[in-house]
Design an enzyme around this catalytic site. Structure first.
Site, PDB file in Angstrom:
ATOM      1  N   THR A  13       0.829  -1.212   0.000  1.00 47.15           N
ATOM      2  CA  THR A  13       0.000   0.000   0.000  1.00 47.15           C
ATOM      3  C   THR A  13       0.864   1.262   0.000  1.00 47.15           C
ATOM      4  O   THR A  13       0.521   2.251  -0.648  1.00 47.15           O
ATOM      5  CB  THR A  13      -0.970   0.029   1.202  1.00 47.15           C
ATOM      6  OG1 THR A  13      -0.229  -0.137   2.411  1.00 47.15           O
ATOM      7  CG2 THR A  13      -2.017  -1.077   1.097  1.00 47.15           C
ATOM      8  N   HIS A 109       7.817   4.087   9.511  1.00 44.40           N
ATOM      9  CA  HIS A 109       7.497   3.289  10.706  1.00 44.40           C
ATOM     10  C   HIS A 109       6.151   3.752  11.256  1.00 44.40           C
ATOM     11  O   HIS A 109       5.917   4.963  11.376  1.00 44.40           O
ATOM     12  CB  HIS A 109       8.592   3.446  11.759  1.00 44.40           C
ATOM     13  CG  HIS A 109       8.358   2.588  12.961  1.00 44.40           C
ATOM     14  ND1 HIS A 109       8.582   1.225  12.944  1.00 44.40           N
ATOM     15  CD2 HIS A 109       7.861   2.884  14.189  1.00 44.40           C
ATOM     16  CE1 HIS A 109       8.254   0.729  14.132  1.00 44.40           C
ATOM     17  NE2 HIS A 109       7.811   1.715  14.893  1.00 44.40           N
TER      18      HIS A 109
END
Length: 198
Positions: A13, A109
């Site tokens: 994604t 992250h």
């Protein structure tokens, strides 16, 4: 124009966010290569659909970390790659790659570093930890990659509120939509532009 390699391990994604950003947010870089750490992941289909060269370089196919890193570096160099984007890439890069691309490797992250980061914190585990701890705000961070997992210089961060009804899966989706897919193209453009200016 900087040549970009995107390293993936799953659905892709974040790769899709980068593909969609080419030509608008991402103007100083072009994705030349997608490398997956696993075969049969949807990210490879996304690359193929977009006409981007792609391959699998799996750690398990090599006896040592050194052999794996050499194969990876060889592939990157064959495409004259200027920068690397880790987009949900689950293998740790060693110093062979990090030294070859100093300040030219970025990672996304799914938390506000320094919270819920480092060894063992990836994917859903990050969101489970945030909910377990009871924090009211989480988010995403794009940082430069060095030898310490999630330890490199922070480039961009974006906060996302945690709602009382959140499950790890719901939170993961919202962090991607509200933070990751926005930040990663912006940070990629930052570094690509910097490389071009050197």
């Amino acid at each position: 124009m900087s040549n970009i390699a995107v390293l993936v391990s799953g659905g892709g994604t974040n790769l899709q966010a980068l593909i969609d950003a080419q030509g608008n947010v991402l103007q100083h870089g072009k994705i030349k290569l997608v490398i997956s750490s696993k075969p049969d992941v949807y990210a490879l289909h996304r690359a193929e659909k977009s006409g981007i060269d792609h391959c699998v370089i799996a750690k398990r196919d090599y006896i040592t970390q050194e052999e794996f890193s050499t194969a990876l570096l060889k592939k990157l160099q064959s495409y004259q790659i200027d920068m690397i984007v880790l987009a949900g890439y689950l293998s740790i890069l060693d110093e062979t790659i990090i030294r070859a691309y100093p300040d030219r490797i970025i990672n996304i992250h799914p938390s506000l570093i320094p919270s819920f980061c480092g060894k063992g914190y990836y994917g859903l585990k990050v969101h489970e930890a945030a909910l377990e701890y009871g924090v009211k705000v989480t988010g995403a961070t794009v940082h430069l990659v060095n030898e310490i997992p999630d330890g490199g210089k922070i480039l961009l961060q974006k906060a996302v509120d945690i709602l009382p009804s959140d499950t790890p899966e719901v939170l993961q989706q919202r962090v991607m939509e509200e933070a990751e897919w926005i930040l990663l193209p912006q940070a990629t453009e930052m570094i690509a532009k910097e490389i071009e200016g050197k």
